[in-house]
Design a protein around this motif. Structure first.
Motif, mmCIF file in Angstrom:
data_model
loop_
_atom_site.group_PDB
_atom_site.id
_atom_site.type_symbol
_atom_site.label_atom_id
_atom_site.label_comp_id
_atom_site.label_asym_id
_atom_site.label_seq_id
_atom_site.Cartn_x
_atom_site.Cartn_y
_atom_site.Cartn_z
ATOM 1 N N VAL A 26 0.768 7.026 -12.951
ATOM 2 C CA VAL A 26 1.045 8.387 -12.488
ATOM 3 C C VAL A 26 2.041 8.427 -11.341
ATOM 4 O O VAL A 26 2.970 9.247 -11.337
ATOM 5 C CB VAL A 26 -0.276 9.072 -12.057
ATOM 6 C CG1 VAL A 26 -0.007 10.356 -11.292
ATOM 7 C CG2 VAL A 26 -1.134 9.341 -13.280
ATOM 8 N N LEU A 27 1.848 7.552 -10.349
ATOM 9 C CA LEU A 27 2.658 7.644 -9.141
ATOM 10 C C LEU A 27 4.145 7.410 -9.394
ATOM 11 O O LEU A 27 4.973 8.210 -8.926
ATOM 12 C CB LEU A 27 2.124 6.677 -8.072
ATOM 13 C CG LEU A 27 2.804 6.763 -6.710
ATOM 14 C CD1 LEU A 27 2.688 8.158 -6.111
ATOM 15 C CD2 LEU A 27 2.220 5.716 -5.748
ATOM 16 N N PRO A 28 4.544 6.354 -10.113
ATOM 17 C CA PRO A 28 5.989 6.181 -10.337
ATOM 18 C C PRO A 28 6.613 7.331 -11.126
ATOM 19 O O PRO A 28 7.752 7.729 -10.857
ATOM 20 C CB PRO A 28 6.087 4.854 -11.090
ATOM 21 C CG PRO A 28 4.718 4.542 -11.567
ATOM 22 C CD PRO A 28 3.779 5.207 -10.632
ATOM 23 N N THR B 242 11.160 17.548 1.467
ATOM 24 C CA THR B 242 10.405 16.322 1.232
ATOM 25 C C THR B 242 9.062 16.664 0.589
ATOM 26 O O THR B 242 8.673 17.828 0.524
ATOM 27 C CB THR B 242 10.175 15.542 2.545
ATOM 28 O OG1 THR B 242 9.266 16.281 3.375
ATOM 29 C CG2 THR B 242 11.482 15.324 3.287
ATOM 30 N N VAL B 243 8.361 15.636 0.132
ATOM 31 C CA VAL B 243 7.077 15.834 -0.550
ATOM 32 C C VAL B 243 6.053 14.851 0.001
ATOM 33 O O VAL B 243 6.348 13.659 0.173
ATOM 34 C CB VAL B 243 7.221 15.627 -2.077
ATOM 35 C CG1 VAL B 243 5.857 15.653 -2.760
ATOM 36 C CG2 VAL B 243 8.130 16.689 -2.685
ATOM 37 N N LYS B 244 4.848 15.352 0.265
ATOM 38 C CA LYS B 244 3.727 14.497 0.646
ATOM 39 C C LYS B 244 2.716 14.507 -0.492
ATOM 40 O O LYS B 244 2.290 15.576 -0.944
ATOM 41 C CB LYS B 244 3.058 14.981 1.937
ATOM 42 C CG LYS B 244 1.946 14.051 2.441
ATOM 43 C CD LYS B 244 1.436 14.502 3.801
ATOM 44 C CE LYS B 244 0.476 13.462 4.395
ATOM 45 N NZ LYS B 244 -0.803 13.384 3.677
ATOM 46 N N CYS B 245 2.337 13.325 -0.979
ATOM 47 C CA CYS B 245 1.497 13.255 -2.177
ATOM 48 C C CYS B 245 0.380 12.236 -2.002
ATOM 49 O O CYS B 245 0.314 11.504 -1.017
ATOM 50 C CB CYS B 245 2.349 12.912 -3.401
ATOM 51 S SG CYS B 245 3.057 11.242 -3.369
ATOM 52 N N ARG B 246 -0.497 12.174 -2.988
ATOM 53 C CA ARG B 246 -1.507 11.118 -3.133
ATOM 54 C C ARG B 246 -0.990 10.115 -4.171
ATOM 55 O O ARG B 246 0.059 10.309 -4.776
ATOM 56 C CB ARG B 246 -2.820 11.721 -3.609
ATOM 57 C CG ARG B 246 -3.508 12.621 -2.582
ATOM 58 C CD ARG B 246 -4.370 11.828 -1.638
ATOM 59 N NE ARG B 246 -5.080 12.659 -0.678
ATOM 60 C CZ ARG B 246 -6.273 12.366 -0.168
ATOM 61 N NH1 ARG B 246 -6.899 11.264 -0.540
ATOM 62 N NH2 ARG B 246 -6.840 13.145 0.724
ATOM 63 N N ILE B 247 -1.772 9.060 -4.406
ATOM 64 C CA ILE B 247 -1.381 8.117 -5.452
ATOM 65 C C ILE B 247 -1.890 8.583 -6.816
ATOM 66 O O ILE B 247 -1.547 7.999 -7.845
ATOM 67 C CB ILE B 247 -1.866 6.679 -5.157
ATOM 68 C CG1 ILE B 247 -3.393 6.630 -5.056
ATOM 69 C CG2 ILE B 247 -1.217 6.143 -3.886
ATOM 70 C CD1 ILE B 247 -3.945 5.207 -4.941
ATOM 71 N N MET C 75 6.064 0.782 -4.834
ATOM 72 C CA MET C 75 6.952 1.922 -5.041
ATOM 73 C C MET C 75 8.229 1.772 -4.212
ATOM 74 O O MET C 75 9.306 2.200 -4.636
ATOM 75 C CB MET C 75 6.245 3.230 -4.671
ATOM 76 C CG MET C 75 5.066 3.599 -5.567
ATOM 77 S SD MET C 75 5.493 3.718 -7.336
ATOM 78 C CE MET C 75 4.992 2.085 -7.916
ATOM 79 N N ARG C 76 8.088 1.152 -3.047
ATOM 80 C CA ARG C 76 9.275 0.919 -2.217
ATOM 81 C C ARG C 76 10.254 0.025 -2.965
ATOM 82 O O ARG C 76 11.469 0.235 -2.924
ATOM 83 C CB ARG C 76 8.853 0.269 -0.883
ATOM 84 C CG ARG C 76 10.021 0.061 0.072
ATOM 85 C CD ARG C 76 10.538 1.411 0.532
ATOM 86 N NE ARG C 76 11.854 1.313 1.146
ATOM 87 C CZ ARG C 76 12.989 1.367 0.467
ATOM 88 N NH1 ARG C 76 12.991 1.476 -0.851
ATOM 89 N NH2 ARG C 76 14.140 1.307 1.107
ATOM 90 N N GLY C 77 9.719 -0.982 -3.668
ATOM 91 C CA GLY C 77 10.589 -1.856 -4.445
ATOM 92 C C GLY C 77 11.153 -1.181 -5.685
ATOM 93 O O GLY C 77 12.286 -1.452 -6.092
ATOM 94 N N ALA C 78 10.369 -0.274 -6.279
ATOM 95 C CA ALA C 78 10.799 0.395 -7.511
ATOM 96 C C ALA C 78 11.825 1.493 -7.255
ATOM 97 O O ALA C 78 12.607 1.836 -8.152
ATOM 98 C CB ALA C 78 9.582 0.988 -8.220
ATOM 99 N N PHE C 79 11.815 2.047 -6.033
ATOM 100 C CA PHE C 79 12.731 3.142 -5.704
ATOM 101 C C PHE C 79 13.469 2.830 -4.403
ATOM 102 O O PHE C 79 13.273 3.498 -3.384
ATOM 103 C CB PHE C 79 11.959 4.463 -5.576
ATOM 104 C CG PHE C 79 11.268 4.901 -6.830
ATOM 105 C CD1 PHE C 79 11.944 5.636 -7.800
ATOM 106 C CD2 PHE C 79 9.929 4.577 -7.056
ATOM 107 C CE1 PHE C 79 11.307 6.040 -8.960
ATOM 108 C CE2 PHE C 79 9.292 4.983 -8.213
ATOM 109 C CZ PHE C 79 9.980 5.714 -9.175
#
Length: 334
Positions: A152-154, A137-142, A199-203
Motif C-alpha cells: 500500500v505505502l509505495p 505536502t502530505v502526512k500519512c500512515r503506512i 521508501m527512502r531508497g525507492a523514492f
C-alpha cells in the motif's frame, strides 16, 4: 514547482501537528526554544474554513515562521479553496492530513481513512497545487486496518508524489480504524521504521520524513544519519520541549549555540503572556504548553504544580510564572 531550499532544510526536524496541543501559543513557545525547526498547526478542516468561514483558525504570529498549515478534508475543490486561504495567510507550507485515526476524522472521510483512496488523495494534492504557489505536502500512515503496508505505502507515495507532493511525512505505524482509540493508535500498532527507510531508497527524488515513537534528539540524528531527509517528533517535543528543541539548532542544523537556557525561554514568554492577557486571554491558555519545560530537572515538579494550580485563578499572570521559576531555582539549589 521547485521546493523551497530553506523550507526543505527546516524540514530536517519538525514538530508534528497535534490536536489541542500545537496551537499558536504552543508554536510561539517552541519557536523561542528553536529558531529553525519546522512547526505545524493543529489540523484545520477545509469545511470549517470554506463553509464555516472560520478564518480565525488561521491566525498565527509572524515569529512562528517557518510554519506549516495542516488541512483535513477529502474534497479537492474545497481543499483548493482552503489552500488559497492558507496561502493568503502566509503559511510556508500546506499539509494534507492522511494519518489521523479519530472517529470525527473518519466520519468526515479524511485523515487515515484516505490511505484507502490514494487516487482521491492525488486529486486533492493536484487541486491544491493548481490553486496555490505554496508547497503542498502530505502526512500519512503506512496503512490502515488489514492493508499490507509493503504494497500500500509505495503505491500511495507514487500516486501523491506524481500529483505534486514532493515532501511526505510518514507515521511508521498502521492506523486501526476499528477497535482502537486515537490514543491507542499512537502506541499499540507496531512501528516499522525499516519500511520507511525502504521508501527512502525507492523514492530518492522525494523528501521523506519519519514520524512515530521518536523520543530523543539523538534518535532523530540516527534517522538523519541513516539517510532519511527529515524527522517529525510529536509527543516528546510537547512534553519535553527543552530536551528535543533546546539542542536542535546546533545538532540538526549546525548553528552556533545561542546560550539560551530553559529559564531564559520561560522569561522570554512573559511579554507574550502579558500581551495575551491584555487582549482578553487567560494565562492557562499559554502556560499549559510550558509545563514540560523543565522535565527531568530538579524543580520540575514544583514548576508544574505552581502553574497547574494557579494559572486558572482570576488575575493570574506573569507573576505566577516568576513564582514558578523561583521554585525551579530553589529546587536546583537544594
Amino acid at each position: 514547482m521547485t521546493p523551497n531550499p530553506s523550507l526543505t532544510r527546516a524540514a530536517r526536524l519538525s514538530v508534528a501537528p497535534m490536536m489541542d496541543w500545537t496551537d499558536r501559543h504552543c508554536r510561539y513557545f517552541h519557536r523561542l526554544i528553536s529558531r529553525q525547526t519546522l512547526l505545524y498547526t493543529e489540523m484545520v478542516t477545509a469545511p470549517a474554513l470554506v463553509r464555516g468561514g472560520a478564518v480565525h483558525l488561521l491566525e498565527y504570529n509572524a515569529e512562528e515562521h517557518p510554519v506549516a498549515l495542516q488541512l483535513g478534508g477529502s474534497d479537492p475543490k474545497e481543499l483548493a479553496e482552503a489552500a488559497k486561504l492558507g496561502a493568503q495567510a502566509g503559511y510556508d507550507e500546506i499539509n494534507l492530513n492522511c494519518g489521523c485515526p479519530s472517529d470525527r476524522v473518519q466520519s468526515g472521510t479524511f485523515g487515515a481513512v484516505l490511505m484507502r483512496s490514494p487516487g482521491l488523495v492525488a486529486d486533492c494534492v493536484k487541486a491544491m497545487r493548481d490553486a496555490v504557489e505554496t508547497e503542498i505536502t502530505v502526512k500519512c500512515r503506512i496503512g490502515v486496518d488489514d492493508q499490507d503496508p509493503e504494497a500500500v505505502l509505495p503505491d500511495f507515495i507514487e500516486q501523491v508524489s506524481e500529483a505534486g507532493a514532493r515532501r511526505i511525512q510518514i507515521h511508521a505505524r498502521k492506523a486501526w480504524l476499528q477497535g482502537l482509540s486515537p490514543k491507542e493508535n499512537r502506541d499499540i500498532p507496531p512501528l516499522d521504521y525499516d519500511l520507511v527507510k525502504a521508501m527512502r531508497g525507492a523514492f530518492p527524488e522525494l523528501h521523506l520524513s519519519v514520524n512515530g515513537g521518536i523520543e530523543s534528539l539523538d534518535q532523530a540524528e540516527e534517522f538523519l544519519a541513516a539517510g532519511l531527509d527529515g524527522v517529525m517528533i510529536g509527543r516528546a517535543a510537547y512534553h519535553r520541549p527543552w530536551d528535543i528543541l533546546g539542542g536542535a539548532d546546533a545538532k540538526v542544523y549546525g548553528s552556533a549555540p545561542t546560550g539560551l537556557t530553559a529559564e531564559d525561554a520561560a522569561r522570554a514568554m512573559l511579554p507574550y503572556i502579558e500581551a495575551h492577557l491584555t487582549s482578553g486571554g487567560k494565562l492557562h491558555q499559554v502556560s499549559r504548553h510550558m509545563l514540560g519545560l523543565f522535565a527531568g530537572r530538579p524543580g520540575a515538579r514544583q514548576w508544574r504544580r505552581v502553574l497547574s494550580e494557579g494559572a486558572t485563578r482570576k488575575g493570574a499572570g506573569p507573576a505566577l510564572v516568576e513564582e514558578a521559576l523561583a521554585q525551579v531555582e530553589q529546587g536546583q539549589a537544594a
